[in-house]
Design an enzyme around this catalytic site. Sequence first.
Site, mmCIF file in Angstrom:
data_model
loop_
_atom_site.group_PDB
_atom_site.id
_atom_site.type_symbol
_atom_site.label_atom_id
_atom_site.label_comp_id
_atom_site.label_asym_id
_atom_site.label_seq_id
_atom_site.Cartn_x
_atom_site.Cartn_y
_atom_site.Cartn_z
ATOM 1 N N ALA A 1 0.835 -1.194 0.000
ATOM 2 C CA ALA A 1 0.000 0.000 0.000
ATOM 3 C C ALA A 1 0.872 1.247 0.000
ATOM 4 O O ALA A 1 2.076 1.192 0.265
ATOM 5 C CB ALA A 1 -0.908 -0.007 1.228
ATOM 6 N N CYS A 2 0.266 2.400 -0.277
ATOM 7 C CA CYS A 2 1.032 3.634 -0.336
ATOM 8 C C CYS A 2 1.582 3.989 1.042
ATOM 9 O O CYS A 2 1.096 3.520 2.076
ATOM 10 C CB CYS A 2 0.175 4.765 -0.890
ATOM 11 N N LEU A 3 2.580 4.833 1.066
ATOM 12 C CA LEU A 3 3.254 5.190 2.310
ATOM 13 C C LEU A 3 2.328 5.897 3.300
ATOM 14 O O LEU A 3 2.523 5.809 4.513
ATOM 15 C CB LEU A 3 4.460 6.070 2.009
ATOM 16 N N SER B 1 -0.454 5.038 4.203
ATOM 17 C CA SER B 1 -1.172 4.049 5.016
ATOM 18 C C SER B 1 -0.417 3.716 6.299
ATOM 19 O O SER B 1 -0.950 3.025 7.168
ATOM 20 C CB SER B 1 -1.397 2.770 4.199
ATOM 21 N N ARG B 2 0.802 4.192 6.441
ATOM 22 C CA ARG B 2 1.595 3.953 7.656
ATOM 23 C C ARG B 2 1.320 4.991 8.745
ATOM 24 O O ARG B 2 1.862 4.891 9.839
ATOM 25 C CB ARG B 2 3.091 4.002 7.346
#
Length: 285
Positions: free
Chosen positions: A181-183, A185-186
Amino acid sequence: MTSTTLAPDLQAKLDHLRAIIRACGSALVAYSGGIDSTLVLAVAHEQLGDKALACIGVSPSYPRRELEEAIAIAREIGAAYRLVETNEHLNPNYAANPVNRCYFCKSTLHSHLVAIAREEGWNAILDGANASDVGDFRPGMQAAREKGVRSPLLEANITKPEVRAIARALGLRIWDKPAMACLSSRVPHGTPITPDLLRQIEAAEDTLVALGFRQFRVRHHGEIARIELASDELLRAIEQREAIVAGVRAAGYRFVTLDLAGYQRGSMNAIHVARDDIRTRKPIS
């Protein structure tokens, strides 16, 4: 491209996928280098040739290593590709990082693709959503439908495990690539998204890549980096803890933690927010 060792039912689904994409005549593929969009691109190139174009959304939330691999895979397939600067972080609705952040991200990307399609005469825009995504909380799928984006894997009723099986049969080397997933999402919902924050997370995750880890997330909690790894890699992380700590601290974190629960998809989602409330949330004015 020819398929091998597919069961009859799965071969039928692949044939259906080919027919769906062939009927488009020409198509832009929203392509990230993940296995789902890679399969769509591979079949689109097979069926449409130069009438298929991979469009890679480039932004601070997309790791450089993923961009480079996506380009390499597109070249292996033989497909044409184009880099599309999305700059979704400039949208205050996205930058505020609400629970439905993905809606604003995908809406931005698909708006760019719709404009390209209209200006250049492409018949369809395709994405990599598959049958396993149905029922999951995916506000990005809502954005895709609003922009008229089609999901041929979903239309052919192909699930995630079937995507991998078909990709393997077609000889795509990333058939078993972990989801990425894209960053953004962190980051906990409500924590503003900035390019500097995303670069910090990317640098920390690059440490894990360099050490050979495959399934991971570096979850951002202020000065704390909470590392999620696949359960079978936890012991190795302990063995390599000094290198991990050094690399993650160099990225800007003060504390480095290992989540003993292991990798959990979507662990940052605020599950206490009702989905109906999420869908009706108004954009920031």
